[in-house]
Write a protein that holds these residues in place. Sequence first.
Motif, mmCIF file in Angstrom:
data_model
loop_
_atom_site.group_PDB
_atom_site.id
_atom_site.type_symbol
_atom_site.label_atom_id
_atom_site.label_comp_id
_atom_site.label_asym_id
_atom_site.label_seq_id
_atom_site.Cartn_x
_atom_site.Cartn_y
_atom_site.Cartn_z
ATOM 1 N N PRO A 55 0.837 -1.197 0.000
ATOM 2 C CA PRO A 55 0.000 0.000 0.000
ATOM 3 C C PRO A 55 0.875 1.252 0.000
ATOM 4 O O PRO A 55 1.921 1.292 0.653
ATOM 5 C CB PRO A 55 -0.796 -0.116 1.302
ATOM 6 N N THR A 56 0.445 2.258 -0.742
ATOM 7 C CA THR A 56 1.193 3.502 -0.870
ATOM 8 C C THR A 56 0.261 4.648 -0.497
ATOM 9 O O THR A 56 -0.758 4.845 -1.149
ATOM 10 C CB THR A 56 1.700 3.673 -2.316
ATOM 11 N N GLN A 98 5.261 12.828 8.813
ATOM 12 C CA GLN A 98 6.092 12.537 9.989
ATOM 13 C C GLN A 98 5.225 12.015 11.140
ATOM 14 O O GLN A 98 5.584 11.057 11.824
ATOM 15 C CB GLN A 98 6.871 13.784 10.431
ATOM 16 N N ALA A 99 4.067 12.632 11.351
ATOM 17 C CA ALA A 99 3.149 12.183 12.400
ATOM 18 C C ALA A 99 2.584 10.802 12.050
ATOM 19 O O ALA A 99 2.404 9.960 12.945
ATOM 20 C CB ALA A 99 2.018 13.192 12.595
ATOM 21 N N ALA A 100 2.327 10.556 10.780
ATOM 22 C CA ALA A 100 1.824 9.252 10.356
ATOM 23 C C ALA A 100 2.859 8.162 10.628
ATOM 24 O O ALA A 100 2.522 7.086 11.119
ATOM 25 C CB ALA A 100 1.458 9.282 8.876
ATOM 26 N N ILE A 101 4.119 8.457 10.312
ATOM 27 C CA ILE A 101 5.192 7.492 10.578
ATOM 28 C C ILE A 101 5.260 7.193 12.072
ATOM 29 O O ILE A 101 5.345 6.030 12.475
ATOM 30 C CB ILE A 101 6.544 8.022 10.055
ATOM 31 N N ALA A 102 5.196 8.238 12.885
ATOM 32 C CA ALA A 102 5.251 8.045 14.339
ATOM 33 C C ALA A 102 4.087 7.181 14.816
ATOM 34 O O ALA A 102 4.270 6.274 15.642
ATOM 35 C CB ALA A 102 5.250 9.393 15.045
ATOM 36 N N GLN A 103 2.885 7.443 14.299
ATOM 37 C CA GLN A 103 1.731 6.660 14.728
ATOM 38 C C GLN A 103 1.839 5.214 14.259
ATOM 39 O O GLN A 103 1.570 4.285 15.028
ATOM 40 C CB GLN A 103 0.426 7.269 14.222
ATOM 41 N N LEU A 104 2.224 4.994 13.015
ATOM 42 C CA LEU A 104 2.372 3.631 12.511
ATOM 43 C C LEU A 104 3.412 2.864 13.333
ATOM 44 O O LEU A 104 3.218 1.688 13.650
ATOM 45 C CB LEU A 104 2.761 3.643 11.026
ATOM 46 N N LYS A 105 4.483 3.544 13.701
ATOM 47 C CA LYS A 105 5.548 2.922 14.490
ATOM 48 C C LYS A 105 5.105 2.718 15.937
ATOM 49 O O LYS A 105 5.157 1.597 16.455
ATOM 50 C CB LYS A 105 6.801 3.806 14.444
ATOM 51 N N ASP A 106 4.638 3.779 16.550
ATOM 52 C CA ASP A 106 4.344 3.726 17.981
ATOM 53 C C ASP A 106 3.030 3.025 18.301
ATOM 54 O O ASP A 106 2.962 2.236 19.240
ATOM 55 C CB ASP A 106 4.320 5.140 18.572
ATOM 56 N N ALA A 107 1.988 3.310 17.573
ATOM 57 C CA ALA A 107 0.675 2.759 17.891
ATOM 58 C C ALA A 107 0.440 1.385 17.274
ATOM 59 O O ALA A 107 -0.251 0.559 17.859
ATOM 60 C CB ALA A 107 -0.425 3.720 17.429
ATOM 61 N N GLY A 136 2.992 -0.715 15.753
ATOM 62 C CA GLY A 136 4.113 -1.637 15.775
ATOM 63 C C GLY A 136 4.886 -1.804 14.484
ATOM 64 O O GLY A 136 5.614 -2.780 14.322
ATOM 65 N N PHE A 137 4.762 -0.846 13.559
ATOM 66 C CA PHE A 137 5.558 -0.901 12.334
ATOM 67 C C PHE A 137 7.015 -0.588 12.652
ATOM 68 O O PHE A 137 7.314 0.119 13.613
ATOM 69 C CB PHE A 137 5.047 0.111 11.301
ATOM 70 N N THR A 138 7.920 -1.080 11.823
ATOM 71 C CA THR A 138 9.340 -0.782 11.920
ATOM 72 C C THR A 138 9.701 0.136 10.760
ATOM 73 O O THR A 138 9.347 -0.143 9.609
ATOM 74 C CB THR A 138 10.181 -2.070 11.827
ATOM 75 N N LEU A 167 7.838 1.389 5.735
ATOM 76 C CA LEU A 167 7.643 0.833 7.066
ATOM 77 C C LEU A 167 7.209 -0.614 6.888
ATOM 78 O O LEU A 167 6.401 -0.914 6.004
ATOM 79 C CB LEU A 167 6.585 1.612 7.840
ATOM 80 N N THR A 168 7.749 -1.489 7.716
ATOM 81 C CA THR A 168 7.440 -2.902 7.597
ATOM 82 C C THR A 168 6.678 -3.392 8.813
ATOM 83 O O THR A 168 6.772 -2.832 9.902
ATOM 84 C CB THR A 168 8.714 -3.736 7.423
ATOM 85 N N HIS A 169 5.937 -4.447 8.568
ATOM 86 C CA HIS A 169 5.218 -5.123 9.649
ATOM 87 C C HIS A 169 5.082 -6.566 9.209
ATOM 88 O O HIS A 169 4.415 -6.844 8.208
ATOM 89 C CB HIS A 169 3.848 -4.484 9.879
ATOM 90 N N GLY A 170 5.722 -7.480 9.929
ATOM 91 C CA GLY A 170 5.730 -8.874 9.485
ATOM 92 C C GLY A 170 6.368 -8.964 8.113
ATOM 93 O O GLY A 170 7.432 -8.408 7.888
ATOM 94 N N GLY A 171 5.700 -9.616 7.181
ATOM 95 C CA GLY A 171 6.220 -9.747 5.826
ATOM 96 C C GLY A 171 5.740 -8.662 4.892
ATOM 97 O O GLY A 171 6.007 -8.710 3.708
#
Length: 137
Positions: free
Chosen positions: A12-13, A20-29, A31-33, A50-54
Amino acid sequence: MIGMAGGPTICPTLLYEDAQAAIAQLKDAFGFTVAGVYEAEDGAVLHAELTHGGGTVMLGSKGGEGAFVQAMKGAGPVGVYVAVEDVDAHCARARQAGAEILTEPADQDYGARDYMARDREGNVWSFGTYIPGQADA
C-alpha cells in the motif's frame, strides 16, 4: 520469480498531510518498523518504507510533485504498488481490459521499470519491477 526472494509483492502507498506524524503513529501505535525515510530539504517525506511482518507500506507527504502525486489528486483513498515480472505485458493486459493508463511503462533512474493505472473507483495502482527491501530492482 518476484516475491519469492523475500520482498513483499503488494505494498500500500499512502500520502499524508503530516507524514512525519503518520510514521510516528504507525511505528508507535501499530508496531511498524521504520525501514527508511527520505526527506526533502524542507522536511517533507519524499518516500518512507515501514514494515510489519512480511508486509511493507510506502508513504510520503501530500503536496509534492510528479506523476504519482498528480494522479492521486483525483484518486480514491489509496494507491497500491504491486511488483510484477513483465511490466510491459502487464500494462498491455490492463489496457486491453479497459484500465485507464496514467503513465506508460518506463525505466526509472533507480533501475526499476513501472507504469501507473487508475481503477474504476479512482484508486491508483502502480506496477513495477522494484521490490522494497531488495538491493536490485
